[in-house]
Design a protein around this motif. Sequence first.
Motif, PDB file in Angstrom:
ATOM      1  N   LEU A   1      -5.367   7.934   7.201  1.00  0.00           N
ATOM      2  CA  LEU A   1      -6.361   6.905   7.488  1.00  0.00           C
ATOM      3  C   LEU A   1      -6.800   6.958   8.958  1.00  0.00           C
ATOM      4  N   ALA A   2      -5.863   7.302   9.840  1.00  0.00           N
ATOM      5  CA  ALA A   2      -6.175   7.339  11.275  1.00  0.00           C
ATOM      6  C   ALA A   2      -7.291   8.340  11.577  1.00  0.00           C
ATOM      7  N   ARG A   3      -7.409   9.356  10.757  1.00  0.00           N
ATOM      8  CA  ARG A   3      -8.463  10.349  10.985  1.00  0.00           C
ATOM      9  C   ARG A   3      -9.861   9.809  10.676  1.00  0.00           C
ATOM     10  N   HIS A   4      -9.937   8.631  10.055  1.00  0.00           N
ATOM     11  CA  HIS A   4     -11.231   8.116   9.596  1.00  0.00           C
ATOM     12  C   HIS A   4     -11.561   6.737  10.127  1.00  0.00           C
ATOM     13  N   THR A   5     -10.737   6.231  11.042  1.00  0.00           N
ATOM     14  CA  THR A   5     -10.971   4.861  11.495  1.00  0.00           C
ATOM     15  C   THR A   5     -10.914   4.757  13.013  1.00  0.00           C
ATOM     16  N   ASP A   6     -11.623   3.757  13.522  1.00  0.00           N
ATOM     17  CA  ASP A   6     -11.552   3.443  14.949  1.00  0.00           C
ATOM     18  C   ASP A   6     -10.449   2.426  15.221  1.00  0.00           C
ATOM     19  N   ALA A   7      -9.866   1.884  14.161  1.00  0.00           N
ATOM     20  CA  ALA A   7      -8.829   0.862  14.342  1.00  0.00           C
ATOM     21  C   ALA A   7      -7.529   1.506  14.826  1.00  0.00           C
ATOM     22  N   ASP A   8      -6.779   0.735  15.615  1.00  0.00           N
ATOM     23  CA  ASP A   8      -5.507   1.238  16.129  1.00  0.00           C
ATOM     24  C   ASP A   8      -4.406   0.930  15.117  1.00  0.00           C
ATOM     25  N   LEU A   9      -4.142   1.900  14.252  1.00  0.00           N
ATOM     26  CA  LEU A   9      -3.173   1.671  13.180  1.00  0.00           C
ATOM     27  C   LEU A   9      -1.748   1.596  13.712  1.00  0.00           C
ATOM     28  N   ALA A  10      -1.522   2.240  14.866  1.00  0.00           N
ATOM     29  CA  ALA A  10      -0.161   2.264  15.416  1.00  0.00           C
ATOM     30  C   ALA A  10       0.316   0.851  15.763  1.00  0.00           C
ATOM     31  N   THR A  11      -0.620  -0.017  16.125  1.00  0.00           N
ATOM     32  CA  THR A  11      -0.223  -1.379  16.477  1.00  0.00           C
ATOM     33  C   THR A  11      -0.434  -2.365  15.331  1.00  0.00           C
ATOM     34  N   LEU A  12      -0.924  -1.858  14.197  1.00  0.00           N
ATOM     35  CA  LEU A  12      -1.127  -2.732  13.034  1.00  0.00           C
ATOM     36  C   LEU A  12       0.203  -2.879  12.298  1.00  0.00           C
ATOM     37  N   LYS A  13       0.763  -4.063  12.382  1.00  0.00           N
ATOM     38  CA  LYS A  13       2.088  -4.284  11.806  1.00  0.00           C
ATOM     39  C   LYS A  13       2.020  -4.451  10.289  1.00  0.00           C
ATOM     40  N   TYR A  14       3.185  -4.325   9.672  1.00  0.00           N
ATOM     41  CA  TYR A  14       3.318  -4.604   8.247  1.00  0.00           C
ATOM     42  C   TYR A  14       2.903  -6.056   8.012  1.00  0.00           C
ATOM     43  N   TYR A  15       2.108  -6.280   6.968  1.00  0.00           N
ATOM     44  CA  TYR A  15       1.565  -7.608   6.652  1.00  0.00           C
ATOM     45  C   TYR A  15       0.674  -8.151   7.763  1.00  0.00           C
ATOM     46  N   ALA A  16      -0.123  -7.246   8.358  1.00  0.00           N
ATOM     47  CA  ALA A  16      -1.152  -7.657   9.310  1.00  0.00           C
ATOM     48  C   ALA A  16      -2.490  -7.132   8.825  1.00  0.00           C
ATOM     49  N   ILE A  17      -3.567  -7.724   9.324  1.00  0.00           N
ATOM     50  CA  ILE A  17      -4.919  -7.342   8.893  1.00  0.00           C
ATOM     51  C   ILE A  17      -5.857  -7.356  10.092  1.00  0.00           C
ATOM     52  N   ILE A  18      -6.710  -6.333  10.177  1.00  0.00           N
ATOM     53  CA  ILE A  18      -7.717  -6.276  11.236  1.00  0.00           C
ATOM     54  C   ILE A  18      -9.039  -5.810  10.639  1.00  0.00           C
ATOM     55  N   THR A  19     -10.112  -6.068  11.386  1.00  0.00           N
ATOM     56  CA  THR A  19     -11.413  -5.538  11.002  1.00  0.00           C
ATOM     57  C   THR A  19     -11.626  -4.229  11.735  1.00  0.00           C
ATOM     58  N   GLY A  20     -12.174  -3.252  11.044  1.00  0.00           N
ATOM     59  CA  GLY A  20     -12.444  -1.968  11.683  1.00  0.00           C
ATOM     60  C   GLY A  20     -13.405  -1.177  10.816  1.00  0.00           C
ATOM     61  N   THR A  21     -13.733   0.017  11.273  1.00  0.00           N
ATOM     62  CA  THR A  21     -14.558   0.867  10.422  1.00  0.00           C
ATOM     63  C   THR A  21     -13.712   2.017   9.894  1.00  0.00           C
ATOM     64  N   VAL A  22     -13.954   2.347   8.641  1.00  0.00           N
ATOM     65  CA  VAL A  22     -13.368   3.540   8.037  1.00  0.00           C
ATOM     66  C   VAL A  22     -14.530   4.359   7.510  1.00  0.00           C
ATOM     67  N   ALA A  23     -14.627   5.595   7.977  1.00  0.00           N
ATOM     68  CA  ALA A  23     -15.745   6.473   7.609  1.00  0.00           C
ATOM     69  C   ALA A  23     -17.078   5.780   7.896  1.00  0.00           C
ATOM     70  N   GLY A  24     -17.101   5.012   8.982  1.00  0.00           N
ATOM     71  CA  GLY A  24     -18.338   4.354   9.386  1.00  0.00           C
ATOM     72  C   GLY A  24     -18.655   3.069   8.642  1.00  0.00           C
ATOM     73  N   ILE A  25     -17.775   2.674   7.724  1.00  0.00           N
ATOM     74  CA  ILE A  25     -18.007   1.479   6.918  1.00  0.00           C
ATOM     75  C   ILE A  25     -17.116   0.353   7.437  1.00  0.00           C
ATOM     76  N   GLU A  26     -17.708  -0.819   7.646  1.00  0.00           N
ATOM     77  CA  GLU A  26     -16.896  -1.925   8.151  1.00  0.00           C
ATOM     78  C   GLU A  26     -16.036  -2.495   7.025  1.00  0.00           C
ATOM     79  N   VAL A  27     -14.732  -2.509   7.258  1.00  0.00           N
ATOM     80  CA  VAL A  27     -13.784  -2.996   6.261  1.00  0.00           C
ATOM     81  C   VAL A  27     -12.738  -3.866   6.942  1.00  0.00           C
ATOM     82  N   GLN A  28     -11.982  -4.568   6.121  1.00  0.00           N
ATOM     83  CA  GLN A  28     -10.779  -5.227   6.615  1.00  0.00           C
ATOM     84  C   GLN A  28      -9.602  -4.348   6.190  1.00  0.00           C
ATOM     85  N   ILE A  29      -8.804  -3.978   7.185  1.00  0.00           N
ATOM     86  CA  ILE A  29      -7.683  -3.069   6.959  1.00  0.00           C
ATOM     87  C   ILE A  29      -6.396  -3.881   7.002  1.00  0.00           C
TER      88      ILE A  29
END
Lengths: 127, 364
Positions: free
Chosen positions: B155-183
């Motif tokens: 997933l890290a290859r396709h998103t601008d979100a910082d997955l390393a700091t995204l904890k278990y049972y956490a949610i952030i907004t980011g883009t994946v493949a240029g699409i805005e999603v909640q991760i």
Amino acid sequence: MGYPDDLKYSDEHEWVRVEGSIGTIGVTAYAAEQIGDIVFVELPGVGDTISATESFGVIESVKAVSELFAPVSGTVTEINEDLADSPEMVAADPHGDGWLIKVEMTDPSDLRSLKDSGDYELMVDDL
Amino acid sequence: MLTTPLDARHRALGARMIPFAGWEMPVQYAGLVEEHVAVRSVAGLFDLSHMGELLVSGAGAAGALDYALVSAPSRLKEGRAHYSMICAPDGSVIDDLIVYRTGETAFMVVANASNREAVVAALVERLAGHDANLRDASMETALVAIQGPESAVMLARHTDADLATLKYYAIITGTVAGIEVQIARTGYTGEDGFELYVPWEQAGALWDALLTAEAGNGLVPAGLGARDTLRLEAGMPLYGQELDRETTPFEAGLGRVVKFDKPGDFVGRVALEAVRESPSKQLVGLRITGRGIARTGYPVYLPAAEAAVGIVTSGTSSPTLGEPIAMAYLPVAVAEIGAVLEVGIRKARAAAVVVSLPFYRRQT
């Protein structure tokens, strides 16, 4: 997949190979593919009787239990003991080493309601 | 029958489609075991667009959810989530849920597809009188999950979100493949993984981008069949099997979810306080040591006893362990680890032993 010409096939996707009065029974390649990931086979014991169109055992995938329906009536003379440890053999070679049981057939007229390979193939092509 | 925005893709991938909770869903693609093993060892991609996304917002949203659910959503920090349940006044479970706090006054409650209408009805009733609004966004919100030990790297290859700091049972907004999603770093497989909440009409592009780019790295589409065996190995309950309107959270071994120490009343409090110390049954894990596979609804006996004492809720041949496993409800008195029992499998009985849950825990 090929359906051997020397087998007779039931609408419930079992086959029987007739050699004299002995019928060897298995499930078709179509059935094995539909069941998927076969992990357990439960068969009757030697000496048990089975009746055409009635359940004689089960075959299980990870997901579900499927009943086995007898293509012919008879008395069980042999079961494929290898399937206890290697149930996956049913899918690997459904018309050969993956056979289930052998029976002494008691009613040759059972064979008349079974399909030959060509008709069976036509049926599963429509499924 | 409802279809997800990925329906045509499933069919093109050769999926076997089944009706599930009013939806046509893929139960498997290449094969259940292959998909299960991929999720345990690499990663799998799931379409979970049938799930219900219920948005609760307003100044009183946190308090309203504290009243409506057995957990305490008011205690969630923004961007965090927890597992919860919505119970009837009698303490039985209407549904199990994931609650995300997406803002100071905004929550997303994710319900099972089969219970979406029941949860909406209960929430409408329970939110009345609070400064909170409910919006059922289920039919505009698709859900694509990527689950497995390699999912974060993929997933890290396709998103601008910082997955390393995204904890278990956490949610952030980011883009994946240029699409805005909640991760969200959540899942139902017992593996690390992410759930991507995406607008309905962009789910196809998201699915295609991940599968096209990562298939060569081992990402496979995975169906509901593998999802079920993965969650069972992980000891997670499935509504309709381990949870229902005959069962309280305490019986299901999920009493920790019920927060009696939260202020104010909540629906089910009185009934749950009464059963807290004296549940009528207990959910256990079983290993089948005899011959056969225990399945949903099979009876459980004390050895050689005539009358059944319990019932199997879920069972399979565990792809990871290579042996039959099950969950079952038993009387509390016999539900001890190591207890030897029998499961009725058709005309025979197979020996089984009570084991601790989960059956499988990932190495961390």
